[in-house]
Motif scaffolding. Structure first.
Motif, mmCIF file in Angstrom:
data_model
loop_
_atom_site.group_PDB
_atom_site.id
_atom_site.type_symbol
_atom_site.label_atom_id
_atom_site.label_comp_id
_atom_site.label_asym_id
_atom_site.label_seq_id
_atom_site.Cartn_x
_atom_site.Cartn_y
_atom_site.Cartn_z
ATOM 1 N N PHE A 23 -7.379 -117.681 -69.983
ATOM 2 C CA PHE A 23 -7.429 -117.881 -68.536
ATOM 3 C C PHE A 23 -7.483 -116.539 -67.808
ATOM 4 O O PHE A 23 -8.290 -116.346 -66.890
ATOM 5 N N GLN A 24 -6.637 -115.598 -68.215
ATOM 6 C CA GLN A 24 -6.652 -114.288 -67.577
ATOM 7 C C GLN A 24 -7.951 -113.544 -67.881
ATOM 8 O O GLN A 24 -8.517 -112.862 -67.003
ATOM 9 N N HIS A 25 -8.421 -113.664 -69.103
ATOM 10 C CA HIS A 25 -9.676 -113.021 -69.489
ATOM 11 C C HIS A 25 -10.828 -113.525 -68.627
ATOM 12 O O HIS A 25 -11.665 -112.739 -68.147
ATOM 13 N N ALA A 26 -10.866 -114.844 -68.389
ATOM 14 C CA ALA A 26 -11.904 -115.423 -67.540
ATOM 15 C C ALA A 26 -11.750 -114.965 -66.096
ATOM 16 O O ALA A 26 -12.743 -114.709 -65.402
ATOM 17 N N GLY A 27 -10.495 -114.860 -65.625
ATOM 18 C CA GLY A 27 -10.266 -114.371 -64.268
ATOM 19 C C GLY A 27 -10.782 -112.955 -64.085
ATOM 20 O O GLY A 27 -11.396 -112.624 -63.069
ATOM 21 N N ALA A 28 -10.538 -112.114 -65.078
ATOM 22 C CA ALA A 28 -11.063 -110.748 -65.018
ATOM 23 C C ALA A 28 -12.589 -110.764 -64.988
ATOM 24 O O ALA A 28 -13.217 -110.002 -64.248
ATOM 25 N N GLY A 29 -13.189 -111.658 -65.781
ATOM 26 C CA GLY A 29 -14.637 -111.769 -65.802
ATOM 27 C C GLY A 29 -15.213 -112.239 -64.481
ATOM 28 O O GLY A 29 -16.370 -111.944 -64.152
ATOM 29 N N ALA A 30 -14.398 -112.964 -63.699
ATOM 30 C CA ALA A 30 -14.827 -113.447 -62.388
ATOM 31 C C ALA A 30 -14.641 -112.391 -61.299
ATOM 32 O O ALA A 30 -14.954 -112.653 -60.133
ATOM 33 N N GLY A 31 -14.107 -111.233 -61.666
ATOM 34 C CA GLY A 31 -13.993 -110.138 -60.713
ATOM 35 C C GLY A 31 -12.611 -109.887 -60.158
ATOM 36 O O GLY A 31 -12.435 -109.013 -59.303
ATOM 37 N N TRP A 32 -11.608 -110.602 -60.649
ATOM 38 C CA TRP A 32 -10.242 -110.370 -60.187
ATOM 39 C C TRP A 32 -9.651 -109.159 -60.892
ATOM 40 O O TRP A 32 -9.832 -108.968 -62.095
ATOM 41 N N ASP A 33 -8.920 -108.358 -60.136
ATOM 42 C CA ASP A 33 -8.246 -107.189 -60.704
ATOM 43 C C ASP A 33 -6.867 -107.527 -61.240
ATOM 44 O O ASP A 33 -6.306 -106.774 -62.045
ATOM 45 N N ALA A 34 -6.302 -108.635 -60.777
ATOM 46 C CA ALA A 34 -4.981 -109.069 -61.241
ATOM 47 C C ALA A 34 -4.871 -110.575 -61.103
ATOM 48 O O ALA A 34 -5.490 -111.181 -60.218
ATOM 49 N N VAL A 35 -4.095 -111.169 -61.987
ATOM 50 C CA VAL A 35 -3.804 -112.604 -61.940
ATOM 51 C C VAL A 35 -2.291 -112.757 -61.862
ATOM 52 O O VAL A 35 -1.566 -112.294 -62.751
ATOM 53 N N VAL A 36 -1.818 -113.400 -60.793
ATOM 54 C CA VAL A 36 -0.385 -113.589 -60.555
ATOM 55 C C VAL A 36 -0.093 -115.077 -60.697
ATOM 56 O O VAL A 36 -0.514 -115.886 -59.864
#
Length: 239
Positions: free
Chosen positions: A111-124
């Motif tokens: 999930f975090q890996h996909a979030g990074a791929g979507a352009g997010w710098d951090a996932v909280v």
């Protein structure tokens, strides 16, 4: 761009009993099919440990850093520093943070890996509480009501919470804002606040919660555990 590598940071103070389940959950998350070509390491910082935490972590295949400050900010930062050293610097590296008394879900790293791929710098992310055998009967329910008070009836929840047990950040953004501040509590909130001030893209999501211990004798004072103690005292129970 999706990260080239992942590192999971786990601070621990005398956690030989709960750490094995935590590391097993991390191992399962690292083996998610979506991450089959992505190297991942786990770094445990043993902070002032007098039990078998170090041995337990090594047996589970984790990297271990030993510090003596009883300071969770320093502990998380030490784990991040070791990860940066081992994985060749911040470019393309994702740092995921959890706790030794927490259980991440199997899709947590994906999930975090996909979030990074979507352009997010951090996932909280958010947490759920694992009920303890000595909890007051309504503690979990009371916590859940207060924790989700701002959640809308429909649509995504941009929640207000920050937990070191469910946090991820690109190593480049992490380095740019100075990393975890060296404080005994609130290091997670400090990092997220610095990311916001620096203009980094922060995703606040409840989609992939981490289950965290509901013990009423927390390791760090002033943190989430003390929140649960306060709720227990409201119910007239002795923590």
């Amino acid at each position: 761009m999706r990260p080239r590598a992942l590192a999971v940071l786990v601070p621990a103070h005398n956690e030989q009993d709960l750490l094995p389940r935590s590391l097993e959950a991390i191992r399962a998350a690292a083996q998610h099919p979506a991450l089959c070509a992505v190297p991942a390491i786990t770094v445990v910082t043993a902070d002032s440990c007098s039990d078998g935490t170090v041995t337990t972590a090594l047996r589970a295949g984790a990297q271990v850093v030993q510090v003596g400050g009883r300071n969770v900010g320093l502990a998380r930062a030490a784990a991040a520093e070791r990860a940066l050293e081992m994985l060749g610097g911040p470019e393309g590296l994702w740092l995921a943070s959890t706790d030794a008394d927490s259980l991440v879900p199997p899709d947590w790293l994906a999930f975090q890996h996909a979030g990074a791929g979507a352009g997010w710098d951090a996932v909280v992310g958010t947490v759920t509480v694992i009920p303890g055998p000595h909890h007051p009967p309504c503690l979990a329910a009371r916590h859940q009501v207060r924790y989700t008070a701002s959640r809308p009836a429909y649509g995504p929840w941009t929640h207000p919470h920050v937990h070191g047990a469910n946090l991820g950040v690109s190593a480049e953004s992490y380095v740019a804002v100075g990393g975890f501040p060296p404080v005994p509590v609130g290091e997670d909130r400090g990092l997220v606040a610095a990311l916001g001030r620096g203009g980094h893209r922060v995703l606040r999501t409840a989609e992939c919660p981490v289950a965290t211990s509901g013990r009423l004798r927390p390791r760090a004072r002033g943190g989430f555990g003390d929140h649960l103690v306060g709720l227990a005292l409201e119910e007239g129970a002795s923590p």
